[in-house]
Write a protein that holds these residues in place. Structure first.
Motif, PDB file in Angstrom:
ATOM      1  N   PRO A   8       0.812  -1.241   0.000  1.00 13.44           N
ATOM      2  CA  PRO A   8       0.000   0.000   0.000  1.00 13.44           C
ATOM      3  C   PRO A   8       0.834   1.276   0.000  1.00 13.44           C
ATOM      4  N   THR A   9       1.468   1.531  -1.118  1.00 14.75           N
ATOM      5  CA  THR A   9       2.345   2.697  -1.304  1.00 14.75           C
ATOM      6  C   THR A   9       2.041   3.321  -2.679  1.00 14.75           C
ATOM      7  N   PRO A  10       2.544   4.522  -2.945  1.00 18.50           N
ATOM      8  CA  PRO A  10       2.061   5.281  -4.120  1.00 18.50           C
ATOM      9  C   PRO A  10       2.232   4.604  -5.480  1.00 18.50           C
ATOM     10  N   ASN A  11       3.369   3.982  -5.735  1.00 18.54           N
ATOM     11  CA  ASN A  11       3.534   3.422  -7.079  1.00 18.54           C
ATOM     12  C   ASN A  11       2.616   2.232  -7.340  1.00 18.54           C
ATOM     13  N   PRO A  12       2.475   1.299  -6.392  1.00 14.08           N
ATOM     14  CA  PRO A  12       1.469   0.247  -6.595  1.00 14.08           C
ATOM     15  C   PRO A  12       0.041   0.802  -6.668  1.00 14.08           C
ATOM     16  N   ALA A  13      -0.227   1.897  -5.948  1.00  7.41           N
ATOM     17  CA  ALA A  13      -1.583   2.460  -5.950  1.00  7.41           C
ATOM     18  C   ALA A  13      -2.016   2.850  -7.364  1.00  7.41           C
ATOM     19  N   LYS A  14      -1.068   3.343  -8.175  1.00  6.94           N
ATOM     20  CA  LYS A  14      -1.408   3.723  -9.559  1.00  6.94           C
ATOM     21  C   LYS A  14      -1.941   2.513 -10.328  1.00  6.94           C
ATOM     22  N   VAL A  15      -1.259   1.383 -10.147  1.00  3.85           N
ATOM     23  CA  VAL A  15      -1.655   0.171 -10.881  1.00  3.85           C
ATOM     24  C   VAL A  15      -2.992  -0.339 -10.352  1.00  3.85           C
ATOM     25  N   ASP A  32       5.360  -7.617   1.374  1.00  3.26           N
ATOM     26  CA  ASP A  32       5.550  -6.752   2.544  1.00  3.26           C
ATOM     27  C   ASP A  32       6.985  -6.214   2.528  1.00  3.26           C
ATOM     28  N   THR A  33       7.109  -5.022   1.961  1.00  2.00           N
ATOM     29  CA  THR A  33       8.456  -4.464   1.765  1.00  2.00           C
ATOM     30  C   THR A  33       9.128  -4.114   3.094  1.00  2.00           C
ATOM     31  N   SER A  34       8.344  -3.905   4.149  1.00  2.00           N
ATOM     32  CA  SER A  34       8.954  -3.624   5.459  1.00  2.00           C
ATOM     33  C   SER A  34       9.530  -4.883   6.081  1.00  2.00           C
ATOM     34  N   GLU A  37      10.317  -8.636   1.811  1.00  2.00           N
ATOM     35  CA  GLU A  37       9.857  -9.648   0.840  1.00  2.00           C
ATOM     36  C   GLU A  37      10.185  -9.271  -0.611  1.00  2.00           C
ATOM     37  N   GLN A  38      10.534  -7.996  -0.837  1.00  2.00           N
ATOM     38  CA  GLN A  38      10.918  -7.562  -2.190  1.00  2.00           C
ATOM     39  C   GLN A  38      12.314  -8.066  -2.586  1.00  2.00           C
ATOM     40  N   HIS A  39      13.052  -8.603  -1.620  1.00  2.00           N
ATOM     41  CA  HIS A  39      14.424  -9.033  -1.907  1.00  2.00           C
ATOM     42  C   HIS A  39      14.550 -10.546  -2.077  1.00  2.00           C
ATOM     43  N   ASN A  49      14.687  -5.229  -9.872  1.00  2.00           N
ATOM     44  CA  ASN A  49      14.958  -4.012  -9.099  1.00  2.00           C
ATOM     45  C   ASN A  49      14.444  -4.120  -7.661  1.00  2.00           C
ATOM     46  N   GLY A  50      13.736  -5.192  -7.336  1.00  2.00           N
ATOM     47  CA  GLY A  50      13.313  -5.434  -5.965  1.00  2.00           C
ATOM     48  C   GLY A  50      12.375  -4.370  -5.407  1.00  2.00           C
ATOM     49  N   LYS A  51      11.424  -3.936  -6.220  1.00  2.00           N
ATOM     50  CA  LYS A  51      10.440  -2.939  -5.759  1.00  2.00           C
ATOM     51  C   LYS A  51       9.064  -3.292  -6.308  1.00  2.00           C
ATOM     52  N   VAL A  52       8.042  -2.771  -5.624  1.00  2.00           N
ATOM     53  CA  VAL A  52       6.677  -2.903  -6.126  1.00  2.00           C
ATOM     54  C   VAL A  52       6.255  -1.564  -6.748  1.00  2.00           C
ATOM     55  N   PRO A  53       5.363  -1.613  -7.734  1.00  2.00           N
ATOM     56  CA  PRO A  53       4.606  -2.750  -8.222  1.00  2.00           C
ATOM     57  C   PRO A  53       5.330  -3.551  -9.297  1.00  2.00           C
ATOM     58  N   ALA A  54       4.805  -4.777  -9.484  1.00  2.00           N
ATOM     59  CA  ALA A  54       5.158  -5.598 -10.641  1.00  2.00           C
ATOM     60  C   ALA A  54       3.905  -6.405 -10.954  1.00  2.00           C
ATOM     61  N   PHE A  69       7.572  -4.801 -14.791  1.00  2.00           N
ATOM     62  CA  PHE A  69       7.859  -4.112 -13.533  1.00  2.00           C
ATOM     63  C   PHE A  69       8.055  -2.620 -13.794  1.00  2.00           C
ATOM     64  N   ASP A  70       7.847  -1.845 -12.755  1.00  2.00           N
ATOM     65  CA  ASP A  70       7.888  -0.374 -12.752  1.00  2.00           C
ATOM     66  C   ASP A  70       6.501   0.169 -13.125  1.00  2.00           C
ATOM     67  N   SER A  71       5.973   1.016 -12.248  1.00  2.00           N
ATOM     68  CA  SER A  71       4.572   1.433 -12.395  1.00  2.00           C
ATOM     69  C   SER A  71       4.273   2.035 -13.765  1.00  2.00           C
ATOM     70  N   THR A  72       5.174   2.851 -14.293  1.00  3.16           N
ATOM     71  CA  THR A  72       4.884   3.500 -15.574  1.00  3.16           C
ATOM     72  C   THR A  72       4.872   2.484 -16.708  1.00  3.16           C
ATOM     73  N   ARG A 223      16.383  -1.883   7.366  1.00  2.91           N
ATOM     74  CA  ARG A 223      17.318  -2.680   6.550  1.00  2.91           C
ATOM     75  C   ARG A 223      16.653  -3.154   5.262  1.00  2.91           C
ATOM     76  N   ALA A 224      15.354  -3.469   5.355  1.00  2.88           N
ATOM     77  CA  ALA A 224      14.625  -3.946   4.175  1.00  2.88           C
ATOM     78  C   ALA A 224      14.417  -2.812   3.162  1.00  2.88           C
ATOM     79  N   LEU A 225      14.057  -1.621   3.673  1.00  2.00           N
ATOM     80  CA  LEU A 225      13.674  -0.522   2.785  1.00  2.00           C
ATOM     81  C   LEU A 225      14.867   0.293   2.292  1.00  2.00           C
ATOM     82  N   TYR A 226      15.910   0.363   3.103  1.00  2.00           N
ATOM     83  CA  TYR A 226      17.065   1.205   2.744  1.00  2.00           C
ATOM     84  C   TYR A 226      18.351   0.385   2.825  1.00  2.00           C
TER      85      TYR A 226
HETATM   86  N1  LIG Z   1      10.187   3.480 -10.415  1.00  2.00           N
HETATM   87  C1  LIG Z   1       9.488   2.506  -9.636  1.00  2.00           C
HETATM   88  C2  LIG Z   1       9.648   2.809  -8.160  1.00  2.00           C
HETATM   89  C3  LIG Z   1       9.057   1.696  -7.323  1.00  2.00           C
HETATM   90  C4  LIG Z   1       9.173   2.009  -5.832  1.00  2.00           C
HETATM   91  O1  LIG Z   1       9.994   2.840  -5.402  1.00  2.00           O
HETATM   92  N2  LIG Z   1       8.361   1.291  -5.062  1.00  2.00           N
HETATM   93  C5  LIG Z   1       8.368   1.439  -3.631  1.00  2.00           C
HETATM   94  C6  LIG Z   1       6.939   1.536  -3.127  1.00  2.00           C
HETATM   95  S1  LIG Z   1       6.160   3.020  -3.730  1.00  2.00           S
HETATM   96  C7  LIG Z   1       9.037   0.222  -3.019  1.00  2.00           C
HETATM   97  O2  LIG Z   1       8.955  -0.868  -3.548  1.00  2.00           O
HETATM   98  N3  LIG Z   1       9.692   0.406  -1.875  1.00  2.00           N
HETATM   99  C8  LIG Z   1      10.366  -0.661  -1.198  1.00  2.00           C
HETATM  100  C9  LIG Z   1      11.851  -0.653  -1.443  1.00  2.00           C
HETATM  101  O3  LIG Z   1      12.359   0.281  -2.064  1.00  2.00           O
HETATM  102  O4  LIG Z   1      12.499  -1.610  -1.007  1.00  2.00           O
HETATM  103  C10 LIG Z   1       8.003   2.470 -10.031  1.00  2.00           C
HETATM  104  O5  LIG Z   1       7.487   3.497 -10.464  1.00  2.00           O
HETATM  105  O6  LIG Z   1       7.376   1.419  -9.898  1.00  2.00           O
END
Ligand SMILES: N[C@@H](CCC(=O)N[C@@H](CS)C(=O)NCC(=O)O)C(=O)O
Length: 237
Positions: A8-15, A32-34, A37-39, A49-54, A69-72, A223-226
């Motif tokens: 539940p974060t902005p980029n997945p919200a678009k999708v 659950d990126t906190s 689970e993205q790794h 790239n280990g991020k949501v959405p995909a 992958f990647d919201s856009t 550690r998970a997010l940064y």
């Molecule tokens: N450019 C990517 C950015 C994706 C992104 O930064 N997703 C965040 C959530 S809004 C995320 O996965 N954060 C967890 C992390 O970076 O480990 C997109 O638009 O999808």
């Protein structure tokens, strides 16, 4: 069927908003990126790239399963696949321009503004000013563009509106301390209110509500997010 990897974060919200607007059948898979689970290797095979959405579209081009992958990229892929929310063909240069403006400017600067105001361990005035003001500059560009316009591109609701909604929805965090964070941007505020009132927005907001995502910002989450703040020990490099 579309498998939608979601948090539940902005980029997945678009999708989520696109899927709800389009009425496409999809299955939500919580990431659950906190919790990191993205790794996992399984998820990295879907988004290196280990991020949501995909997404995984089990019926991609030629009937073959594809990942996106990647919201856009996902918005463009789904819009082209369905023919929905692409706007008029003559407006394609504008659509691409605004999509990339959001993907490379509005979104990342908003994200960093939120990070340095809410997540950074120290208050760094330079970083807060830099990112918050750049986010606000992007708000101003979009605000000026929206004067006298209903939608970002042409005369139609498009994936540019869907994409911008995802990050403008977080204006209160980007502009921390502002009671009415879009008040200084009247055209943007009017546009946001109109998009936000769409029935699909309410449905998109409900996505993932049945999943207990971790909300505690502890050491595991940081550690998970940064992860780049925690470089591996010399022996592991
Ligand atoms: N450019 C990517 C950015 C994706 C992104 O930064 N997703 C965040 C959530 S809004 C995320 O996965 N954060 C967890 C992390 O970076 O480990 C997109 O638009 O999808």
């Amino acid at each position: 069927m579309i498998r939608f990897y979601y948090h539940p974060t902005p980029n997945p919200a678009k999708v989520a908003l696109f899927l709800e607007e389009a009425g496409l059948p999809y299955e939500v898979i919580a990431v659950d990126t906190s919790k990191g689970e993205q790794h996992t290797p399984v998820f990295r095979a879907i988004n290196p790239n280990g991020k949501v959405p995909a997404i995984i579209d089990t019926e991609g081009l030629g009937g073959k399963e594809v990942r996106v992958f990647d919201s856009t990229a996902i918005l463009i892929y789904l819009a082209e696949k369905t023919g929905l929310f692409l706007g008029a063909p003559t407006d394609r240069p504008e659509l691409l321009s605004w999509l990339l403006f959001i993907a490379s400017g509005l979104g990342p600067f908003s994200g960093q503004a939120v990070h340095f105001q809410f997540a950074a361990p120290d208050t760094l005035a330079y970083a807060v000013n830099r990112y918050r003001r750049e986010a606000e500059r992007h708000y101003q560009v979009l605000n000026d563009h929206l004067a006298g316009r209903e939608f970002i591109v042409g005369d139609h609701y498009t994936i540019a509106d869907i994409s911008a909604w995802g990050w403008l929805d977080r204006a209160a965090r980007v502009r921390k301390g502002e009671i009415d964070p879009l008040a200084a941007f009247p055209h943007l505020k009017r546009w946001f209110a109109a998009i936000d009132a769409r029935p699909a927005v309410a449905r998109a907001r409900a996505v993932g509500k049945d999943h207990a995502f971790k909300t505690v910002g502890d050491d595991e989450s940081r550690r998970a997010l940064y992860p780049s703040n925690y470089p591996p020990a010399e022996s592991l490099r």
